[in-house]
Structure formats: C-alpha cells, structure tokens
Design a protein around this motif. Structure first.
Motif, PDB file in Angstrom:
ATOM      1  N   GLY A  92       1.986  10.657  -0.185  1.00  0.00           N
ATOM      2  CA  GLY A  92       3.230  11.259   0.276  1.00  0.00           C
ATOM      3  C   GLY A  92       4.307  10.216   0.831  1.00  0.00           C
ATOM      4  N   LYS A  93       3.836   9.164   1.025  1.00  0.00           N
ATOM      5  CA  LYS A  93       4.754   8.063   1.429  1.00  0.00           C
ATOM      6  C   LYS A  93       5.332   6.967   0.446  1.00  0.00           C
ATOM      7  CE  LYS A  93       2.874   8.619   6.093  1.00  0.00           C
ATOM      8  NZ  LYS A  93       2.237   7.911   7.357  1.00  0.00           N
ATOM      9  N   GLU A  94       6.217   6.188   0.970  1.00  0.00           N
ATOM     10  CA  GLU A  94       6.748   5.413   0.205  1.00  0.00           C
ATOM     11  C   GLU A  94       5.864   3.971   0.331  1.00  0.00           C
ATOM     12  OE1 GLU A  94      11.531   6.148   0.329  1.00  0.00           O
ATOM     13  OE2 GLU A  94      10.724   4.209   1.128  1.00  0.00           O
ATOM     14  N   ARG A  95       5.675   3.068  -0.859  1.00  0.00           N
ATOM     15  CA  ARG A  95       5.027   2.131  -0.945  1.00  0.00           C
ATOM     16  C   ARG A  95       5.886   0.999   0.108  1.00  0.00           C
ATOM     17  NH1 ARG A  95       3.691  -0.253  -6.745  1.00  0.00           N
ATOM     18  NH2 ARG A  95       3.086   1.843  -6.914  1.00  0.00           N
ATOM     19  N   GLU A  96       4.892   0.432   0.855  1.00  0.00           N
ATOM     20  CA  GLU A  96       5.064  -0.516   1.788  1.00  0.00           C
ATOM     21  C   GLU A  96       4.371  -1.797   1.739  1.00  0.00           C
ATOM     22  OE1 GLU A  96       3.950   1.114   5.708  1.00  0.00           O
ATOM     23  OE2 GLU A  96       1.763   1.009   5.388  1.00  0.00           O
ATOM     24  N   PHE A  97       5.110  -2.916   2.305  1.00  0.00           N
ATOM     25  CA  PHE A  97       4.650  -4.065   2.238  1.00  0.00           C
ATOM     26  C   PHE A  97       3.530  -3.986   3.466  1.00  0.00           C
ATOM     27  CE2 PHE A  97       4.866  -8.940   2.347  1.00  0.00           C
ATOM     28  CZ  PHE A  97       4.620  -9.279   3.561  1.00  0.00           C
ATOM     29  N   VAL A  98       2.527  -5.037   2.982  1.00  0.00           N
ATOM     30  CA  VAL A  98       1.310  -5.291   3.804  1.00  0.00           C
ATOM     31  C   VAL A  98       1.204  -6.810   4.392  1.00  0.00           C
ATOM     32  CG1 VAL A  98      -1.244  -5.350   4.307  1.00  0.00           C
ATOM     33  CG2 VAL A  98      -0.118  -3.400   2.808  1.00  0.00           C
ATOM     34  N   THR A  99       1.345  -7.558   3.258  1.00  0.00           N
ATOM     35  CA  THR A  99       1.244  -9.027   3.548  1.00  0.00           C
ATOM     36  C   THR A  99       1.548  -9.867   2.162  1.00  0.00           C
ATOM     37  OG1 THR A  99      -0.368 -10.868   4.020  1.00  0.00           O
ATOM     38  CG2 THR A  99      -1.224  -9.129   2.974  1.00  0.00           C
ATOM     39  N   SER A 100       1.996 -11.162   2.190  1.00  0.00           N
ATOM     40  CA  SER A 100       2.150 -11.888   1.158  1.00  0.00           C
ATOM     41  C   SER A 100       1.923 -13.242   1.367  1.00  0.00           C
ATOM     42  CB  SER A 100       3.646 -11.814   0.942  1.00  0.00           C
ATOM     43  OG  SER A 100       4.282 -12.335   1.820  1.00  0.00           O
ATOM     44  N   ILE A 101       1.460 -14.012   0.609  1.00  0.00           N
ATOM     45  CA  ILE A 101       1.316 -15.623   0.593  1.00  0.00           C
ATOM     46  C   ILE A 101       2.071 -16.271  -0.552  1.00  0.00           C
ATOM     47  CG2 ILE A 101      -0.724 -15.474  -0.801  1.00  0.00           C
ATOM     48  CD1 ILE A 101      -2.073 -17.497   0.943  1.00  0.00           C
ATOM     49  N   GLU A 118      -5.465   5.389   9.570  1.00  0.00           N
ATOM     50  CA  GLU A 118      -4.065   5.153   8.802  1.00  0.00           C
ATOM     51  C   GLU A 118      -3.905   3.757   7.849  1.00  0.00           C
ATOM     52  OE1 GLU A 118      -4.975   5.199  12.243  1.00  0.00           O
ATOM     53  OE2 GLU A 118      -3.964   4.046  13.461  1.00  0.00           O
ATOM     54  N   ASP A 119      -5.057   3.346   7.773  1.00  0.00           N
ATOM     55  CA  ASP A 119      -4.900   2.176   6.569  1.00  0.00           C
ATOM     56  C   ASP A 119      -5.251   2.875   5.334  1.00  0.00           C
ATOM     57  OD1 ASP A 119      -6.370  -0.027   8.918  1.00  0.00           O
ATOM     58  OD2 ASP A 119      -4.260   0.002   8.385  1.00  0.00           O
ATOM     59  N   THR A 120      -5.576   4.117   5.404  1.00  0.00           N
ATOM     60  CA  THR A 120      -6.075   4.485   4.116  1.00  0.00           C
ATOM     61  C   THR A 120      -4.841   4.897   3.283  1.00  0.00           C
ATOM     62  OG1 THR A 120      -7.568   6.132   5.177  1.00  0.00           O
ATOM     63  CG2 THR A 120      -6.630   6.905   3.012  1.00  0.00           C
ATOM     64  N   ALA A 121      -4.878   4.406   2.073  1.00  0.00           N
ATOM     65  CA  ALA A 121      -3.986   4.159   1.092  1.00  0.00           C
ATOM     66  C   ALA A 121      -4.496   3.679  -0.262  1.00  0.00           C
ATOM     67  CB  ALA A 121      -2.837   3.314   1.617  1.00  0.00           C
ATOM     68  N   GLY A 149      -3.481   0.113  -8.569  1.00  0.00           N
ATOM     69  CA  GLY A 149      -3.864   0.037  -7.136  1.00  0.00           C
ATOM     70  C   GLY A 149      -5.384   0.243  -7.252  1.00  0.00           C
ATOM     71  N   THR A 150      -5.946  -0.074  -6.173  1.00  0.00           N
ATOM     72  CA  THR A 150      -7.472   0.280  -5.618  1.00  0.00           C
ATOM     73  C   THR A 150      -7.497   0.987  -4.443  1.00  0.00           C
ATOM     74  OG1 THR A 150      -9.440  -0.629  -5.314  1.00  0.00           O
ATOM     75  CG2 THR A 150      -7.824  -1.816  -4.545  1.00  0.00           C
ATOM     76  N   GLN A 151      -8.135   2.053  -4.294  1.00  0.00           N
ATOM     77  CA  GLN A 151      -7.911   3.264  -3.322  1.00  0.00           C
ATOM     78  C   GLN A 151      -9.011   2.717  -1.954  1.00  0.00           C
ATOM     79  OE1 GLN A 151      -6.238   6.189  -2.832  1.00  0.00           O
ATOM     80  NE2 GLN A 151      -7.106   6.064  -0.991  1.00  0.00           N
ATOM     81  N   ARG A 197       0.879  -1.354   0.076  1.00  0.00           N
ATOM     82  CA  ARG A 197      -0.033  -0.001  -0.013  1.00  0.00           C
ATOM     83  C   ARG A 197       1.088   1.345   0.010  1.00  0.00           C
ATOM     84  NH1 ARG A 197      -2.552  -0.433   6.181  1.00  0.00           N
ATOM     85  NH2 ARG A 197      -0.777  -0.038   7.266  1.00  0.00           N
ATOM     86  N   GLN A 198       0.226   2.347  -0.358  1.00  0.00           N
ATOM     87  CA  GLN A 198       0.904   3.507  -0.463  1.00  0.00           C
ATOM     88  C   GLN A 198       0.151   4.626  -0.324  1.00  0.00           C
ATOM     89  OE1 GLN A 198       2.962   4.333  -4.373  1.00  0.00           O
ATOM     90  NE2 GLN A 198       4.410   5.829  -3.156  1.00  0.00           N
ATOM     91  N   ALA A 199       0.389   5.270   0.915  1.00  0.00           N
ATOM     92  CA  ALA A 199      -0.272   6.568   1.187  1.00  0.00           C
ATOM     93  C   ALA A 199       0.099   7.846   0.741  1.00  0.00           C
ATOM     94  CB  ALA A 199      -0.324   6.839   2.923  1.00  0.00           C
TER      95      ALA A 199
END
Length: 122
Positions: free
Chosen positions: A41-50, A87-90, A115-117, A37-39
């Motif tokens: 003004g912020k960098e893209r960050e890892f959320v989860t993987s499988i 804060e999950d908004t991204a 992406g999907t907002q 996810r990417q909020a």
C-alpha cells in the motif's frame, strides 16, 4: 542487464538477513547499484545505493543497520540487514544504472530485478 534478487524471508525483530542480487551483462563494475523497497500500500522507496567507486548512500531509516556492498567479480550486490524491525517489512528490489550517479528516485535507475519479500515479525 538483467537483475535477480534473492535471499528474502520471514524473520523476527532484531534478526539479520542478507539479500543478494546477481546481474548478467557486461560493465557491471561501472554501474550504480541500489536497493529499493515497497511495503504493501505504499510507494517504492530508496533504501541504499553504491556507486562504481564504492561510495555508499543510505536512507535515514536504515542508516547504521543496513550495509550495501558489491562484488564486481561475481556481478553481485548485497544488502546486509541487521537489527531488523517490523517496519522493514517490504518487497525489496535491486536496481542498476549506467550513469553511476547518486539518486533516490525510482526513475533514475534503468534496470530492475524482481523483488524478494522480507517479512519481519514482532
């Protein structure tokens, strides 16, 4: 491999939302799949993987609230998001890579969907 994420929207804090990401191409079941996810003004960050075998990994910020799953028959990966916070908004992205390894780095994933907002209001 082409990926398409959908299911985002505007919700209130505490609500749930499920994102989906459909994939084209063969060998989907052998790929590692991830959500980033990417909020603003912020960098893209890892959320989860499988990984292909079903092993899952989560960022500490979402552990216990988000659940990743995959349906290989439908070439789809899901992200169930519960107890959402502002804060999950991204913008949420799905990603895939044939190396099927665990990684939190953007560069480790070759294929990306648009992406999907997700917007969480307080």
């Amino acid at each position: 491999v082409q990926l398409q994420a959908y299911g985002g929207g505007l919700v209130q804090a505490g609500d749930s939302l499920r994102l989906s990401c459909g994939a084209s191409g063969r060998a989907f079941n052998t790929y590692a799949l991830a959500w980033f996810r990417q909020a603003l003004g912020k960098e893209r960050e890892f959320v989860t993987s499988i990984r292909s075998g079903g092993t899952t990994y989560y960022a500490d910020s979402v552990k216990g609230r988000f659940t990743i799953s995959r349906d290989n028959a439908k070439n789809t990966v899901y992200l169930q998001m519960d107890s959402l916070k502002p804060e999950d908004t991204a913008l949420y992205y799905c990603a895939a890579d044939a190396r099927n390894v665990y990684s939190t780095y953007v560069g480790a994933y070759r294929y990306w969907g648009r992406g999907t907002q997700v917007t969480v209001s307080s």
